[in-house]
Design a protein around this motif. Structure first.
Motif, PDB file in Angstrom:
ATOM      1  N   ALA A 258       0.934  -1.169  -0.079  1.00  0.00           N
ATOM      2  CA  ALA A 258      -0.072   0.014   0.096  1.00  0.00           C
ATOM      3  C   ALA A 258       0.931   1.116  -0.013  1.00  0.00           C
ATOM      4  N   ASP A 259       1.867   1.274   0.714  1.00  0.00           N
ATOM      5  CA  ASP A 259       2.567   2.708   0.723  1.00  0.00           C
ATOM      6  C   ASP A 259       3.638   2.695  -0.654  1.00  0.00           C
ATOM      7  N   LEU A 260       3.869   1.447  -1.247  1.00  0.00           N
ATOM      8  CA  LEU A 260       4.701   1.809  -2.406  1.00  0.00           C
ATOM      9  C   LEU A 260       3.402   2.500  -3.594  1.00  0.00           C
ATOM     10  N   MET A 261       2.204   1.930  -3.478  1.00  0.00           N
ATOM     11  CA  MET A 261       1.427   2.428  -4.464  1.00  0.00           C
ATOM     12  C   MET A 261       0.834   3.660  -4.126  1.00  0.00           C
ATOM     13  N   ALA A 262       0.700   3.946  -2.695  1.00  0.00           N
ATOM     14  CA  ALA A 262       0.473   5.601  -2.362  1.00  0.00           C
ATOM     15  C   ALA A 262       1.406   6.534  -3.023  1.00  0.00           C
ATOM     16  N   VAL A 263       2.630   6.388  -2.848  1.00  0.00           N
ATOM     17  CA  VAL A 263       3.537   7.213  -3.417  1.00  0.00           C
ATOM     18  C   VAL A 263       3.769   7.405  -4.997  1.00  0.00           C
ATOM     19  N   LEU A 264       3.354   6.292  -5.452  1.00  0.00           N
ATOM     20  CA  LEU A 264       3.081   6.158  -7.072  1.00  0.00           C
ATOM     21  C   LEU A 264       2.183   6.709  -7.436  1.00  0.00           C
ATOM     22  N   LEU A 265       0.933   6.703  -6.876  1.00  0.00           N
ATOM     23  CA  LEU A 265      -0.287   7.430  -7.522  1.00  0.00           C
ATOM     24  C   LEU A 265       0.001   8.980  -7.042  1.00  0.00           C
ATOM     25  N   ASP A 266       0.661   9.391  -5.951  1.00  0.00           N
ATOM     26  CA  ASP A 266       0.584  10.795  -5.635  1.00  0.00           C
ATOM     27  C   ASP A 266       2.130  11.280  -6.041  1.00  0.00           C
ATOM     28  N   GLY A 267       2.409  11.457  -7.297  1.00  0.00           N
ATOM     29  CA  GLY A 267       3.430  12.236  -7.798  1.00  0.00           C
ATOM     30  C   GLY A 267       4.403  11.526  -8.610  1.00  0.00           C
ATOM     31  N   HIS A 268       4.171  10.344  -9.002  1.00  0.00           N
ATOM     32  CA  HIS A 268       4.766   9.715 -10.179  1.00  0.00           C
ATOM     33  C   HIS A 268       4.191   9.123 -11.347  1.00  0.00           C
ATOM     34  N   LEU A 269       2.942   8.555 -11.222  1.00  0.00           N
ATOM     35  CA  LEU A 269       2.058   8.121 -12.141  1.00  0.00           C
ATOM     36  C   LEU A 269       1.632   9.348 -13.010  1.00  0.00           C
TER      37      LEU A 269
ATOM     38  N   VAL B 248      -4.250  12.346  -9.760  1.00  0.00           N
ATOM     39  CA  VAL B 248      -3.100  11.638 -10.283  1.00  0.00           C
ATOM     40  C   VAL B 248      -2.643  12.688 -11.544  1.00  0.00           C
ATOM     41  N   ALA B 249      -1.340  12.878 -11.629  1.00  0.00           N
ATOM     42  CA  ALA B 249      -1.014  13.546 -12.770  1.00  0.00           C
ATOM     43  C   ALA B 249      -1.544  13.111 -14.233  1.00  0.00           C
ATOM     44  N   ARG B 250      -1.674  14.063 -14.965  1.00  0.00           N
ATOM     45  CA  ARG B 250      -1.835  13.766 -16.448  1.00  0.00           C
ATOM     46  C   ARG B 250      -0.479  13.705 -17.040  1.00  0.00           C
ATOM     47  N   PRO B 251      -0.738  13.095 -18.428  1.00  0.00           N
ATOM     48  CA  PRO B 251       0.637  13.355 -19.216  1.00  0.00           C
ATOM     49  C   PRO B 251       0.904  14.633 -19.565  1.00  0.00           C
ATOM     50  N   ALA B 252       2.203  14.931 -19.530  1.00  0.00           N
ATOM     51  CA  ALA B 252       2.279  16.224 -19.970  1.00  0.00           C
ATOM     52  C   ALA B 252       2.396  16.567 -21.324  1.00  0.00           C
ATOM     53  N   SER B 253       2.997  15.376 -22.042  1.00  0.00           N
ATOM     54  CA  SER B 253       3.004  15.541 -23.565  1.00  0.00           C
ATOM     55  C   SER B 253       1.860  15.592 -24.182  1.00  0.00           C
ATOM     56  N   ASP B 254       1.861  16.357 -25.541  1.00  0.00           N
ATOM     57  CA  ASP B 254       0.498  16.094 -26.484  1.00  0.00           C
ATOM     58  C   ASP B 254       1.037  15.359 -27.698  1.00  0.00           C
ATOM     59  N   ALA B 255       2.140  14.717 -27.498  1.00  0.00           N
ATOM     60  CA  ALA B 255       2.402  14.207 -28.937  1.00  0.00           C
ATOM     61  C   ALA B 255       1.594  13.200 -29.058  1.00  0.00           C
ATOM     62  N   GLN B 256       1.409  12.694 -30.440  1.00  0.00           N
ATOM     63  CA  GLN B 256       0.809  11.763 -30.995  1.00  0.00           C
ATOM     64  C   GLN B 256       1.665  10.704 -31.291  1.00  0.00           C
ATOM     65  N   PRO B 257       0.928   9.147 -31.144  1.00  0.00           N
ATOM     66  CA  PRO B 257       1.641   8.026 -31.459  1.00  0.00           C
ATOM     67  C   PRO B 257       2.351   8.137 -32.945  1.00  0.00           C
ATOM     68  N   HIS B 258       3.522   7.411 -33.163  1.00  0.00           N
ATOM     69  CA  HIS B 258       4.194   7.503 -34.107  1.00  0.00           C
ATOM     70  C   HIS B 258       3.486   6.683 -35.367  1.00  0.00           C
ATOM     71  N   GLU B 259       3.257   6.964 -36.582  1.00  0.00           N
ATOM     72  CA  GLU B 259       2.843   6.267 -37.597  1.00  0.00           C
ATOM     73  C   GLU B 259       3.813   5.766 -38.725  1.00  0.00           C
ATOM     74  N   PHE B 260       4.153   4.757 -39.084  1.00  0.00           N
ATOM     75  CA  PHE B 260       4.953   4.132 -40.010  1.00  0.00           C
ATOM     76  C   PHE B 260       4.555   4.454 -41.276  1.00  0.00           C
ATOM     77  N   ALA B 261       5.256   4.861 -42.167  1.00  0.00           N
ATOM     78  CA  ALA B 261       5.116   5.017 -43.816  1.00  0.00           C
ATOM     79  C   ALA B 261       4.936   3.614 -44.272  1.00  0.00           C
ATOM     80  N   THR B 262       4.032   3.589 -45.331  1.00  0.00           N
ATOM     81  CA  THR B 262       3.769   2.183 -45.961  1.00  0.00           C
ATOM     82  C   THR B 262       3.954   2.453 -47.449  1.00  0.00           C
ATOM     83  N   SER B 263       4.638   1.810 -48.406  1.00  0.00           N
ATOM     84  CA  SER B 263       4.489   1.693 -49.704  1.00  0.00           C
ATOM     85  C   SER B 263       3.550   1.051 -50.539  1.00  0.00           C
ATOM     86  N   GLY B 264       2.461   0.418 -49.750  1.00  0.00           N
ATOM     87  CA  GLY B 264       1.248  -0.190 -50.573  1.00  0.00           C
ATOM     88  C   GLY B 264       1.821  -1.593 -51.247  1.00  0.00           C
ATOM     89  N   GLY B 265       1.093  -2.034 -52.316  1.00  0.00           N
ATOM     90  CA  GLY B 265       1.482  -3.386 -52.826  1.00  0.00           C
ATOM     91  C   GLY B 265       0.382  -4.280 -52.740  1.00  0.00           C
TER      92      GLY B 265
END
Length: 615
Positions: A41-52, A281-298
């Motif tokens: 419980a102590d481990l998860m309390a600290v994780l929730l409050d400040g790290h996650l 709980v802190a929200r993600p600071a980044s607003d980046a989008q997931p990477h998308e890999f280029a495709t060539s089709g076929g």
């Protein structure tokens, strides 16, 4: 006073609330693992409050951190955390383990933001490795993976497969927190509280290891900060804790595992009573989008009718082509890629290929982790070796995972390598997985179409491929689909029907040709989809012909024969069903010798048809 010191009183109260709520929901259910929850419980309390960094209001946010409870039996703690962050109500918390509740005995994705089902120990950590790979190499986002492990599960080999691969890959976005409470279900663990020994083991694997008092809130905070700051290698915290922390009747006492407290009211009072704290709980600071890999089709590859091509080679070519069409497709292999032919994907799309080495449990776990983030993962190895990871496949189904597996070198037809390399139970084991799909194409064109179909198929899909070459009989423009079959030869005068799959299709065709010379017309049905089986084609054959026969390069239990029997057994007065399969332990030999010895070659099929017809 530092921010850390200011947070300490709140974190203490939060940890006590997590303990109290773990006691309460387990008491209400009359079962559960409150003592295993109280130690962490102590481990998860600290994780929730400040790290996650996790937006519980938007669990699908791609930038969220991921928290995996590898020690899934500590679900009372996990659900108490969900209450503390406002994701569930107190009423729902107290529905723990009830029929219909989302709060099952061990967590599943039925309750967001749970990524995967846990409860079979040793799985959450290697799945975390897969998620960390996805974050760094696929999504290319800065989210972190946090995994809570129990010390008992460190006896599982899959944990050390994960430790080795995470260090090899330099996954500094992965932090494992080990709750070293010393007591297992029946006795003390092998290592007990020897944190230095644990740390030495992890350090030898290439991890940054931290030892600490798992009830010292400031030490936990410092360790989590150190983990986040460590670059180039993953971090593991070995936290010395006490099972049942805070309640004298159970604290550090053996024999209390998996039981609600006998006097929960006294325990709650000893812990300071019920609380109603909410942690932001802190929200993600980044607003980046997931990477998308280029495709060539076929287009998917095709082969001319009459060519001889190994279906394992067709798998590799089709997978590489699919990767050119779709940037979400990724491939993993267990260091046999030049045999499974996933090496063709690796050469075409190296940034989406993951070598998992001879660690099949980690390979499947990594694929499960990647699919959490929506990546379309194909994992391949020799079919026989998938059995090493069967529990991971079973749990993947409970996780509602979308997983695509390819097992090559199946059956006695692989030849001289001998029985240790011959998958003869793979179709049975994969058919038994809930919601699974089992495919065994007989030629290259079927294989290519089925690979493409697997990419969009929900659940666990398994493609069984062959070492040797088989004749291409399916025209390139003929549709092949999951749940279908292909009638290879048919006539109005058919007296018997042979259902075959994979290598036995060639044998069935040869047998039918031989019997035709004797005036016996035989229908041959290529059951490239074993689950779901083409019930319509089977019932039609049962109406049209006098004898049904199945032939498979597999043990008689659980494969094609059983799939066909499930369809024909309810038919009153239907034709007899003869089942040819491998029934004796094979040895080394040529494919032809082994198939003849097993009674699944053309001569054996022809003899069985004659006997069935009384000829």
């Amino acid at each position: 006073m530092t921010d850390r010191q200011r947070n300490t009183p709140f974190r203490h109260e939060l940890a006590q609330q997590l303990r109290v709520d773990s006691v309460r929901c387990s008491a209400k259910a009359g079962s559960g693992h409150p003592t295993s929850s109280m130690s962490a419980a102590d481990l998860m309390a600290v994780l929730l409050d400040g790290h996650l960094r996790l937006d519980y209001a938007e669990p699908e946010n791609p930038r969220n951190d991921h928290l995996i409870f590898s020690k899934g039996h500590a679900s009372p703690l996990y659900y108490s955390m969900l209450k503390a962050v406002g994701a569930i109500t107190d009423d729902e918390l107290l529905s723990f383990r009830r029929f219909g509740s989302r709060l099952e005995g061990h967590p599943t994705p039925r309750i967001p933001p749970t990524d995967v089902a846990t409860g079979s120990l040793g799985q959450g950590m290697p799945i975390g490795v897969g998620l960390a790979l996805a974050g760094r190499d696929l999504d290319q986002l800065p989210y972190r993976i946090w995994v809570l492990c129990g010390d008992s599960e460190l006896a599982e080999g899959s944990i050390w497969e994960g430790f080795e691969h995470a260090a090899y890959a330099g996954l500094d976005n992965l932090t494992v927190i080990v709750d070293v409470n010393r007591l297992g279900q029946t006795r003390e663990t092998m290592v007990g509280w020897d944190l230095d020994r644990y740390a030495a083991m992890a350090t030898a694997f290439g991890w940054h290891a931290i030892t600490l008092d798992g009830h010292d809130l400031d030490a936990i905070d410092a360790a989590l900060s150190e983990a986040t700051a460590t670059k180039g290698k993953p971090t593991v915290l070995f936290a010395r804790t006490m099972k049942g922390r805070g309640v004298a009747a159970v604290e550090n006492q053996p024999g209390k595992h998996g039981k609600p407290l006998t006097d929960p009211d006294q325990a709650i009072a000893e812990l300071g009573g019920e609380r109603d704290l909410t942690v932001e709980v802190a929200r993600p600071a980044s607003d980046a989008q997931p990477h998308e890999f280029a495709t060539s089709g076929g287009e998917l590859p095709t082969w001319a009718v009459g060519e001889s091509v190994a279906t394992r080679e067709a798998y590799g070519e089709a997978l590489a082509a699919l990767g050119a069409q779709r940037g979400d497709v990724v491939a993993l292999d267990g260091e046999v890629s030049n045999s499974t032919h996933s090496d063709l994907f690796a050469k075409a799309h190296p940034e989406r290929y993951f070598e998992m080495f001879i660690a099949e449990q980690q390979m499947i776990a990594a694929a499960v982790g990647m699919q959490v983030r929506g990546w379309t993962a194909f994992a391949s190895t020799f079919a026989a070796f998938l059995s090493r990871a069967y529990d991971f496949v079973r749990m993947a189904a409970i996780s509602r995972a979308n997983l695509r597996l390819c097992g090559s070198h199946a059956g006695v037809s692989i030849g001289e390598d001998g029985p240790s390399q011959m998958a003869l139970e793979d179709m049975a084991s994969l058919r038994a997985v809930h919601g699974s799909t089992v495919l065994h194409p007989s030629d290259a064109n079927q294989t290519a179409q089925l690979v493409a179909a697997m990419a969009d198929r929900p659940g666990i899909s398994y493609l069984r491929t062959l070492r040797g070459k088989t004749e291409v009989r399916t025209p390139p423009d003929e549709p092949v689909h999951i749940g279908g079959s292909r009638t290879v030869r048919q006539a109005a005068a058919d007296r018997a029907t042979v259902f075959a799959c994979g290598v036995t299709v060639d044998e069935a065709v040869a047998a039918a040709a031989k019997l035709a010379e004797e005036g016996i017309a035989v229908r041959v049905v290529d059951c490239y989809s074993v689950k779901p089986i083409d019930a319509v084609a089977i019932r039609r054959a049962a109406m049209d012909t006098e004898v049904l026969l199945t032939v498979e390069d597999h043990w008689p239990e659980g494969g094609l024969g059983d799939a066909v029997a499930e369809v024909v057994s309810p038919i009153t007065g239907g034709p007899p069903l003869i089942r040819l399969a491998v029934r004796e332990m094979p040895t080394s030999g040529t494919p032809a010798e082994l198939m003849a010895a097993a009674g699944i070659d053309a001569d054996a099929i022809a003899d069985a048809v004659r006997r069935g017809l009384g000829s």
